[in-house]
Design a protein around this motif. Sequence first.
Motif, PDB file in Angstrom:
ATOM      1  N   LEU A 177     -19.431   5.560  13.916  1.00 44.38           N
ATOM      2  CA  LEU A 177     -20.159   5.035  12.763  1.00 44.38           C
ATOM      3  C   LEU A 177     -21.243   4.041  13.186  1.00 44.38           C
ATOM      4  O   LEU A 177     -22.340   4.019  12.618  1.00 44.38           O
ATOM      5  CB  LEU A 177     -19.198   4.402  11.761  1.00 44.38           C
ATOM      6  N   VAL A 178     -20.951   3.214  14.174  1.00 44.57           N
ATOM      7  CA  VAL A 178     -21.966   2.293  14.697  1.00 44.57           C
ATOM      8  C   VAL A 178     -23.145   3.104  15.234  1.00 44.57           C
ATOM      9  O   VAL A 178     -24.315   2.802  14.952  1.00 44.57           O
ATOM     10  CB  VAL A 178     -21.382   1.374  15.791  1.00 44.57           C
ATOM     11  N   TYR A 179     -22.834   4.137  15.978  1.00 49.88           N
ATOM     12  CA  TYR A 179     -23.886   5.005  16.518  1.00 49.88           C
ATOM     13  C   TYR A 179     -24.687   5.648  15.389  1.00 49.88           C
ATOM     14  O   TYR A 179     -25.927   5.664  15.421  1.00 49.88           O
ATOM     15  CB  TYR A 179     -23.267   6.072  17.427  1.00 49.88           C
ATOM     16  N   ALA A 180     -23.993   6.183  14.366  1.00 48.61           N
ATOM     17  CA  ALA A 180     -24.675   6.838  13.247  1.00 48.61           C
ATOM     18  C   ALA A 180     -25.616   5.874  12.531  1.00 48.61           C
ATOM     19  O   ALA A 180     -26.737   6.236  12.158  1.00 48.61           O
ATOM     20  CB  ALA A 180     -23.653   7.424  12.273  1.00 48.61           C
ATOM     21  N   GLN A 181     -25.172   4.631  12.349  1.00 52.88           N
ATOM     22  CA  GLN A 181     -26.027   3.653  11.676  1.00 52.88           C
ATOM     23  C   GLN A 181     -27.241   3.303  12.536  1.00 52.88           C
ATOM     24  O   GLN A 181     -28.348   3.183  12.035  1.00 52.88           O
ATOM     25  CB  GLN A 181     -25.253   2.399  11.309  1.00 52.88           C
ATOM     26  N   THR A 209     -29.571   6.554  12.430  1.00 50.82           N
ATOM     27  CA  THR A 209     -30.145   6.951  11.144  1.00 50.82           C
ATOM     28  C   THR A 209     -30.739   5.795  10.362  1.00 50.82           C
ATOM     29  O   THR A 209     -31.604   6.002   9.515  1.00 50.82           O
ATOM     30  CB  THR A 209     -29.082   7.617  10.251  1.00 50.82           C
ATOM     31  N   GLY A 210     -30.261   4.580  10.590  1.00 52.08           N
ATOM     32  CA  GLY A 210     -30.705   3.444   9.812  1.00 52.08           C
ATOM     33  C   GLY A 210     -30.193   3.460   8.376  1.00 52.08           C
ATOM     34  O   GLY A 210     -30.606   2.641   7.556  1.00 52.08           O
ATOM     35  N   GLN A 211     -29.274   4.357   8.076  1.00 51.94           N
ATOM     36  CA  GLN A 211     -28.731   4.467   6.721  1.00 51.94           C
ATOM     37  C   GLN A 211     -27.575   3.482   6.524  1.00 51.94           C
ATOM     38  O   GLN A 211     -27.006   2.961   7.485  1.00 51.94           O
ATOM     39  CB  GLN A 211     -28.267   5.900   6.456  1.00 51.94           C
ATOM     40  N   ASP A 212     -27.240   3.246   5.238  1.00 51.39           N
ATOM     41  CA  ASP A 212     -26.199   2.277   4.912  1.00 51.39           C
ATOM     42  C   ASP A 212     -24.787   2.861   4.873  1.00 51.39           C
ATOM     43  O   ASP A 212     -23.810   2.123   4.994  1.00 51.39           O
ATOM     44  CB  ASP A 212     -26.492   1.637   3.548  1.00 51.39           C
ATOM     45  N   TRP A 213     -24.664   4.171   4.687  1.00 52.20           N
ATOM     46  CA  TRP A 213     -23.331   4.747   4.496  1.00 52.20           C
ATOM     47  C   TRP A 213     -22.400   4.517   5.684  1.00 52.20           C
ATOM     48  O   TRP A 213     -21.198   4.334   5.472  1.00 52.20           O
ATOM     49  CB  TRP A 213     -23.398   6.238   4.115  1.00 52.20           C
ATOM     50  N   PRO A 214     -22.882   4.511   6.950  1.00 48.96           N
ATOM     51  CA  PRO A 214     -21.926   4.258   8.041  1.00 48.96           C
ATOM     52  C   PRO A 214     -21.255   2.889   7.946  1.00 48.96           C
ATOM     53  O   PRO A 214     -20.064   2.752   8.241  1.00 48.96           O
ATOM     54  CB  PRO A 214     -22.777   4.379   9.305  1.00 48.96           C
ATOM     55  N   MET A 244     -18.555   3.094   5.272  1.00 45.44           N
ATOM     56  CA  MET A 244     -17.383   3.829   5.775  1.00 45.44           C
ATOM     57  C   MET A 244     -16.609   2.967   6.773  1.00 45.44           C
ATOM     58  O   MET A 244     -15.375   2.954   6.765  1.00 45.44           O
ATOM     59  CB  MET A 244     -17.818   5.135   6.435  1.00 45.44           C
ATOM     60  N   ALA A 245     -17.315   2.225   7.609  1.00 41.73           N
ATOM     61  CA  ALA A 245     -16.645   1.331   8.562  1.00 41.73           C
ATOM     62  C   ALA A 245     -15.820   0.290   7.825  1.00 41.73           C
ATOM     63  O   ALA A 245     -14.680  -0.004   8.224  1.00 41.73           O
ATOM     64  CB  ALA A 245     -17.669   0.668   9.474  1.00 41.73           C
ATOM     65  N   GLU A 246     -16.353  -0.265   6.762  1.00 40.30           N
ATOM     66  CA  GLU A 246     -15.613  -1.246   5.967  1.00 40.30           C
ATOM     67  C   GLU A 246     -14.347  -0.630   5.389  1.00 40.30           C
ATOM     68  O   GLU A 246     -13.271  -1.241   5.400  1.00 40.30           O
ATOM     69  CB  GLU A 246     -16.507  -1.795   4.849  1.00 40.30           C
ATOM     70  N   LEU A 247     -14.454   0.595   4.897  1.00 38.48           N
ATOM     71  CA  LEU A 247     -13.288   1.304   4.374  1.00 38.48           C
ATOM     72  C   LEU A 247     -12.227   1.487   5.468  1.00 38.48           C
ATOM     73  O   LEU A 247     -11.044   1.210   5.250  1.00 38.48           O
ATOM     74  CB  LEU A 247     -13.699   2.664   3.811  1.00 38.48           C
ATOM     75  N   LEU A 248     -12.645   1.911   6.637  1.00 35.55           N
ATOM     76  CA  LEU A 248     -11.696   2.127   7.739  1.00 35.55           C
ATOM     77  C   LEU A 248     -11.069   0.819   8.214  1.00 35.55           C
ATOM     78  O   LEU A 248      -9.891   0.783   8.565  1.00 35.55           O
ATOM     79  CB  LEU A 248     -12.389   2.833   8.901  1.00 35.55           C
ATOM     80  N   LEU A 249     -11.842  -0.245   8.230  1.00 30.70           N
ATOM     81  CA  LEU A 249     -11.304  -1.539   8.653  1.00 30.70           C
ATOM     82  C   LEU A 249     -10.238  -2.062   7.703  1.00 30.70           C
ATOM     83  O   LEU A 249      -9.390  -2.864   8.096  1.00 30.70           O
ATOM     84  CB  LEU A 249     -12.422  -2.563   8.805  1.00 30.70           C
ATOM     85  N   ASN A 250     -10.247  -1.599   6.474  1.00 30.21           N
ATOM     86  CA  ASN A 250      -9.250  -2.030   5.491  1.00 30.21           C
ATOM     87  C   ASN A 250      -8.130  -1.008   5.307  1.00 30.21           C
ATOM     88  O   ASN A 250      -7.284  -1.179   4.428  1.00 30.21           O
ATOM     89  CB  ASN A 250      -9.935  -2.324   4.150  1.00 30.21           C
TER      90      ASN A 250
END
Length: 178
Positions: free
Chosen positions: A142-146, A149-154, A157-163
């Motif tokens: 997800l870090v790589y994807a962000q 792409t510069g998009q916000d969705w990664p 999703m990272a926040e969701l996974l961290l919780n």
Amino acid sequence: MRALGVHLTQGQMLPYARAAELICEMTSLSVSPATLHAWVCEASVALQGTAELIARQLHHAPVMCADESGLRVDGKLHWMHVAATVDLTWYGMHAKRGLEAIAAHGILPKRVGILVHDCWAPYWKLDDGLHALCNAHLLQELVYAQEVTGQDWPAAMAELLLNAPTIECGGTAARAAI
């Protein structure tokens, strides 16, 4: 001294020559790399029963993590395979990375339970149990994807996974998406 030699070469993965030098610097005792190798062989024989017990317990564990990392042995690429729970860790070296090594080690095939892994293709061929993806690996993606792409969705999703709920593997908390 034998335990220190085995620990330095096997636990800390120092080359035999460097471990011999370190022992000499620490203790003023001269130990050859060949002596260290002999000590490791003796320890391997003495601990074989324990290693087999750990492998059997891991095979029957309800949740287990698996991974592999490359390392050099005599200048050639080999693979250190790891199987772990919160209480047990098993390491196995093999010249191959894939299913041949997995089969040779014998822990992962035909096990029933949850296998937490990094989404590497050979793990998916083990179809006797359930699979969970290691969130630490997913977070890296997800870090790589962000970044790419510069998009916000990664980040969302990272926040969701961290919780997400935590599963203990290998002595550290590993979040996994089941």
